[in-house]
Design an enzyme around this catalytic site. Structure first.
Site, PDB file in Angstrom:
ATOM      1  N   ARG A   1      11.841  -2.266   5.936  1.00  0.00           N
ATOM      2  CA  ARG A   1      12.538  -2.236   4.644  1.00  0.00           C
ATOM      3  C   ARG A   1      13.019  -0.806   4.408  1.00  0.00           C
ATOM      4  O   ARG A   1      12.424  -0.039   3.657  1.00  0.00           O
ATOM      5  CB  ARG A   1      11.617  -2.709   3.520  1.00  0.00           C
ATOM      6  CG  ARG A   1      11.273  -4.179   3.663  1.00  0.00           C
ATOM      7  CD  ARG A   1      10.405  -4.686   2.554  1.00  0.00           C
ATOM      8  NE  ARG A   1      11.156  -5.020   1.354  1.00  0.00           N
ATOM      9  CZ  ARG A   1      10.633  -5.653   0.313  1.00  0.00           C
ATOM     10  NH1 ARG A   1       9.372  -6.014   0.320  1.00  0.00           N
ATOM     11  NH2 ARG A   1      11.369  -5.917  -0.758  1.00  0.00           N
TER      12      ARG A   1
ATOM     13  N   ARG B   1       0.444 -10.057  -7.459  1.00  0.00           N
ATOM     14  CA  ARG B   1       1.526  -9.069  -7.631  1.00  0.00           C
ATOM     15  C   ARG B   1       2.672  -9.648  -8.436  1.00  0.00           C
ATOM     16  O   ARG B   1       3.387  -8.917  -9.109  1.00  0.00           O
ATOM     17  CB  ARG B   1       2.088  -8.665  -6.264  1.00  0.00           C
ATOM     18  CG  ARG B   1       1.122  -7.984  -5.373  1.00  0.00           C
ATOM     19  CD  ARG B   1       1.784  -7.701  -4.062  1.00  0.00           C
ATOM     20  NE  ARG B   1       2.563  -6.492  -4.239  1.00  0.00           N
ATOM     21  CZ  ARG B   1       2.653  -5.536  -3.350  1.00  0.00           C
ATOM     22  NH1 ARG B   1       2.062  -5.668  -2.194  1.00  0.00           N
ATOM     23  NH2 ARG B   1       3.345  -4.470  -3.599  1.00  0.00           N
TER      24      ARG B   1
ATOM     25  N   ASP C   1      13.413 -15.104  -1.693  1.00  0.00           N
ATOM     26  CA  ASP C   1      12.091 -15.189  -2.314  1.00  0.00           C
ATOM     27  C   ASP C   1      11.628 -16.640  -2.495  1.00  0.00           C
ATOM     28  O   ASP C   1      10.443 -16.877  -2.737  1.00  0.00           O
ATOM     29  CB  ASP C   1      12.101 -14.487  -3.686  1.00  0.00           C
ATOM     30  CG  ASP C   1      12.092 -12.975  -3.531  1.00  0.00           C
ATOM     31  OD1 ASP C   1      11.902 -12.488  -2.404  1.00  0.00           O
ATOM     32  OD2 ASP C   1      12.282 -12.274  -4.548  1.00  0.00           O
TER      33      ASP C   1
ATOM     34  N   LYS D   1       9.115 -10.687 -12.756  1.00  0.00           N
ATOM     35  CA  LYS D   1       8.649  -9.460 -12.094  1.00  0.00           C
ATOM     36  C   LYS D   1       9.831  -8.577 -11.684  1.00  0.00           C
ATOM     37  O   LYS D   1       9.850  -7.379 -11.960  1.00  0.00           O
ATOM     38  CB  LYS D   1       7.838  -9.828 -10.846  1.00  0.00           C
ATOM     39  CG  LYS D   1       7.558  -8.647  -9.942  1.00  0.00           C
ATOM     40  CD  LYS D   1       6.771  -9.031  -8.717  1.00  0.00           C
ATOM     41  CE  LYS D   1       7.569  -9.225  -7.458  1.00  0.00           C
ATOM     42  NZ  LYS D   1       8.157  -8.075  -6.833  1.00  0.00           N
ATOM     43  N   ASN D   2      10.816  -9.182 -11.019  1.00  0.00           N
ATOM     44  CA  ASN D   2      11.891  -8.363 -10.466  1.00  0.00           C
ATOM     45  C   ASN D   2      12.832  -7.820 -11.529  1.00  0.00           C
ATOM     46  O   ASN D   2      13.699  -7.004 -11.239  1.00  0.00           O
ATOM     47  CB  ASN D   2      12.686  -9.147  -9.415  1.00  0.00           C
ATOM     48  CG  ASN D   2      11.899  -9.317  -8.133  1.00  0.00           C
ATOM     49  OD1 ASN D   2      10.809  -8.767  -8.002  1.00  0.00           O
ATOM     50  ND2 ASN D   2      12.438 -10.075  -7.195  1.00  0.00           N
TER      51      ASN D   2
ATOM     52  N   CYS E   1       5.403  -5.665   0.215  1.00  0.00           N
ATOM     53  CA  CYS E   1       5.034  -6.719   1.161  1.00  0.00           C
ATOM     54  C   CYS E   1       5.642  -6.440   2.524  1.00  0.00           C
ATOM     55  O   CYS E   1       6.737  -5.903   2.622  1.00  0.00           O
ATOM     56  CB  CYS E   1       5.536  -8.071   0.649  1.00  0.00           C
ATOM     57  SG  CYS E   1       4.563  -8.729  -0.707  1.00  0.00           S
TER      58      CYS E   1
END
Ligand code: UD1
Length: 419
Positions: A121, A400, A308, A22-23, A116
């Site tokens: 952030r 997600r 993570d 994903k990242n 999230c």
């Protein structure tokens, strides 16, 4: 509302093919606006965040398709530079369209990104860096108006912290800036190295991506083109499935997992008594019946222990012998999974950025709610080790970042279904 129902307590044993990261895929998708051509991303995971990124590209005039693990993006028809508020709020990564659009068309309008809830952030480092490259950014009633009337020009940007997103934004903006850009104290995550590799495939001139110091020599945008590129394997999904096997005292072969990206996590699993080995095509783990809790896990920028994976590894140690500390040094509010693990019988106490885990002999199934993406995955890991049925709600968070977590855990032998 969708739920995951997991009947735990049995030893997992099996193998699976790891999804794309994903990242990594998210910055690659935003980079497509720069290339102005057709790009095919293979091993593209089908995730709600990927669909959100593709919807942003479509809203900008690009043509996008995702099927059978391949995303096809035609950016020749890029026609807009404004991203609606609803699209921006769908994920944190929407902010990296700022650097890509500034680099591609010299302007953009967007609001603050969503994502999230992991504590505040901010995007101050992104904005400050892009201003140093020549962007003028103003906040008008929550909309960020970004222009660069004199174009973007290379410079040296010293990041106060190796932010992943800020490093990506600078790289994207600098690809077509005039002259040379140097990023000092850049994030070194493997996903940064992949973004550099992808952009170079498309005609950019980037050196050192994945190191402290990244040097980007600007090229004219006309020299960039699309390409075909395989998305790297997802190291956090790999950590999740290794931990699920470890928590159940089982074994697993995660095909496609790269040992080099996962050392911080595999070291912790080895200290806890697991045998973790590189197999030709991935990583193999064989766990003892009960894990030994490690003394301290402290999250750090790469190559340190990834934030993570914090919730996921903590979930694996909820049932263990001994006691350990988890120190969360990256995000302020990343222990929201703890209360849910406690419902399953875990003995975990938090104070500020520290969680104290006292391993218990037995976890029991319960009704729990995913607090965020990785917190939700952590609950699935604990559920595999817990006796009886666990019901996980708020599955949309897990979707997600996981391309069908129930299929992957099912391949390891977990009794899991989506209802
Ligand atoms: C990325 C990852 C996320 C991971 C995180 C840290 C993606 C899509 N997401 O998020 O999964 O948890 O890296 O490894 O790749 N910060 C500021 N100002 C800024 C930017 C960041 O103060 O302008 C702070 C953040 O609040 C946080 C820390 O820096 O405390 C790290 O954030 P950053 O590395 O930027 O994470 P993301 O890119 O958001």
């Amino acid at each position: 509302m969708q739920l995951l129902k997991i009947e735990g307590g049995d030893r997992l044993s099996g193998e699976l093919d790891l999804q794309g990261a994903k990242n990594s895929v998210l910055p690659l998708i935003s980079a497509c606006v720069l290339t102005g051509g057709i790009t095919r991303l293979t091993r593209c995971p089908e995730l709600s965040d990927v669909y959100a990124a593709l919807r942003i590209l479509s809203s900008l005039g690009c043509k996008c398709r995702l099927s059978d693990g391949c995303a096809e993006i035609d950016a020749r028809t890029l026609s807009g530079c404004e991203i609606g508020d609803k699209l921006m709020r769908q994920m944190r990564s929407s902010i990296i369209f700022m650097g890509a659009l500034l680099g591609a068309v010299g302007e953009c309008v967007m609001s603050f990104p969503g994502g999230c809830e992991l504590g505040p952030r901010p995007i101050d480092m992104h904005i400050s860096a892009l201003r140093q490259l020549g962007a003028e950014i103003t906040d008008e009633h929550g909309r960020l108006i970004c222009r660069c009337p004199k174009g973007l020009h290379g410079c040296t940007v010293n990041l106060p912290f190796p932010s992943v997103g800020a490093t990506e934004n600078i790289m994207l903006a600098a690809v077509c800036a005039e002259g040379e850009t140097v990023i000092v104290n850049a994030a070194r995550e493997p996903e940064i190295a992949e973004l550099g590799r992808f952009l170079n495939f498309c005609g950019a001139r980037i050196k050192g991506a994945g190191c402290h110091r990244v040097v980007i020599e600007g090229v004219p945008r006309a020299e960039l083109h699309g390409c075909e590129f395989e998305v790297m394997p997802d190291r956090i999904a790999a950590a999740t499935y290794l931990c699920a096997a470890a928590a159940s005292g089982g074994e697993a072969h995660i095909r496609g997992a790269r040992v080099c990206d996962l050392e911080a996590v595999t070291n912790v699993l080895r200290q806890s008594g697991c045998r973790v080995t590189a197999s030709g095509s991935g990583i193999y783990i064989c766990a003892p019946p009960l894990l030994r809790c490690v003394n301290t896990v402290r999250t750090c920028p790469y190559p340190g222990f990834p934030t993570d994976a914090q919730a996921i590894v903590m979930a694996a140690f909820a049932k263990s012998k001994g006691m350990g500390l988890f120190v969360e040094d990256i995000f302020e509010n990343r222990f929201r999974h703890v209360d849910e693990l406690v419902r399953m019988g875990a003995d975990i106490k938090t104070e500020g950025r520290v969680a104290v885990v006292r391993g218990v002999d037995r976890l029991t199934g319960a009704q729990v709610s995913a607090p965020d993406l990785r917190g939700g995955a952590a609950l699935c890991v604990a559920a595999c080790a817990a006796e009886g049925e666990t019901t996980v709600s708020n599955v949309c968070y897990i979707d997600r970042g996981y391309d069908s977590i129930e299929k992957a855990l099912g391949a390891l032998g977990a009794k899991i279904r989506r209802v």
